[in-house]
Design a protein around this motif. Sequence first.
Motif, short mmCIF file in Angstrom:
data_model
loop_
_atom_site.label_atom_id
_atom_site.label_comp_id
_atom_site.label_asym_id
_atom_site.label_seq_id
_atom_site.Cartn_x
_atom_site.Cartn_y
_atom_site.Cartn_z
N ALA A 1 0.74 -1.20 -0.11
CA ALA A 1 0.05 -0.01 0.00
C ALA A 1 0.89 1.26 -0.02
N GLU A 2 1.97 1.15 0.11
CA GLU A 2 3.06 2.24 0.54
C GLU A 2 4.44 1.84 0.07
N ALA A 3 5.12 2.82 -0.64
CA ALA A 3 6.60 2.90 -0.81
C ALA A 3 7.11 4.18 -0.40
N GLU A 4 7.70 3.97 0.73
CA GLU A 4 8.38 5.32 1.43
C GLU A 4 9.68 5.41 1.51
N PRO A 5 10.40 6.36 0.62
CA PRO A 5 11.84 6.31 0.74
C PRO A 5 12.37 6.98 2.28
N LEU A 6 13.49 6.39 2.73
CA LEU A 6 14.02 7.01 3.98
C LEU A 6 15.72 6.65 3.76
N GLY A 7 16.30 7.98 3.69
CA GLY A 7 17.68 7.60 3.37
C GLY A 7 17.95 7.01 2.13
N LYS A 8 18.70 5.94 2.24
CA LYS A 8 18.97 5.28 1.19
C LYS A 8 18.26 3.84 0.87
N TYR A 9 17.17 3.73 1.62
CA TYR A 9 16.40 2.71 1.69
C TYR A 9 14.82 3.00 1.34
N ILE A 10 14.06 1.87 0.93
CA ILE A 10 12.59 2.45 0.23
C ILE A 10 11.94 1.24 1.28
N TYR A 11 10.95 1.77 2.25
CA TYR A 11 10.17 1.06 3.05
C TYR A 11 9.00 0.67 2.36
N LEU A 12 8.46 -0.57 2.45
CA LEU A 12 7.30 -0.99 1.89
C LEU A 12 6.39 -1.22 2.95
N GLY A 13 5.20 -0.68 2.77
CA GLY A 13 4.05 -0.70 3.99
C GLY A 13 2.97 -1.76 3.17
N SER A 14 2.19 -2.54 3.94
CA SER A 14 1.01 -3.13 3.50
C SER A 14 -0.02 -3.10 4.62
N TRP A 15 -1.26 -2.95 3.88
CA TRP A 15 -2.53 -3.04 4.74
C TRP A 15 -2.76 -4.41 5.19
N TRP A 16 -2.02 -5.62 4.99
CA TRP A 16 -2.57 -6.93 5.28
C TRP A 16 -1.44 -7.53 6.17
N ASN A 17 -0.10 -7.08 5.85
CA ASN A 17 1.04 -7.70 6.45
C ASN A 17 1.51 -7.10 7.77
N PRO A 18 1.81 -7.61 8.92
CA PRO A 18 2.03 -6.89 10.20
C PRO A 18 3.41 -6.46 10.28
N PHE A 19 4.27 -6.33 8.97
CA PHE A 19 5.57 -5.79 9.30
C PHE A 19 5.77 -5.03 7.79
N PHE A 20 7.01 -4.28 8.11
CA PHE A 20 7.31 -3.64 6.95
C PHE A 20 8.53 -4.17 6.06
N GLY A 21 8.59 -3.87 4.70
CA GLY A 21 9.30 -4.77 3.93
C GLY A 21 10.56 -3.94 3.52
#
Length: 120
Positions: free
Chosen positions: A100-120
């Motif tokens: 549901a989300e691709a969020e850049p933070l520094g040199k990483y891109i964090y992936l968020g999901s409405w289904w999963n209980p974790f960040f990728g």
Amino acid sequence: VFVHAMPGTGDNIKTMDHLPSGEKLKCYWAALGSKCAAPFCLLHYFWNKPFLRSVLVSLVPYDALVNVMPKFSAFAVYDEQGGLVEVYQDDEDVTAPWLAEAEPLGKYIYLGSWWNPFFG
């Protein structure tokens, strides 16, 4: 119409001034929650049929609907004209579906999901 066809269902489309690689380019990032599979895509079939959608959702358990949708783990980058620039996806093992989300933070891109209980 900005984008005529996406490889999946777009979510949280955001305006960015760079590609995920860091290269400067005004673009849009879109998380892709599920895959639009040929020859039939349940989401595309029901998008313009609100009555049938409401009947389906009221009769079929939510988990059953989620389980019949093709899992997909990706996000897409589009240029200002809606042209597909890049798609970042997990081809082999869909570890984090329903993005549901691709969020850049520094040199990483964090992936968020409405289904999963974790960040990728």
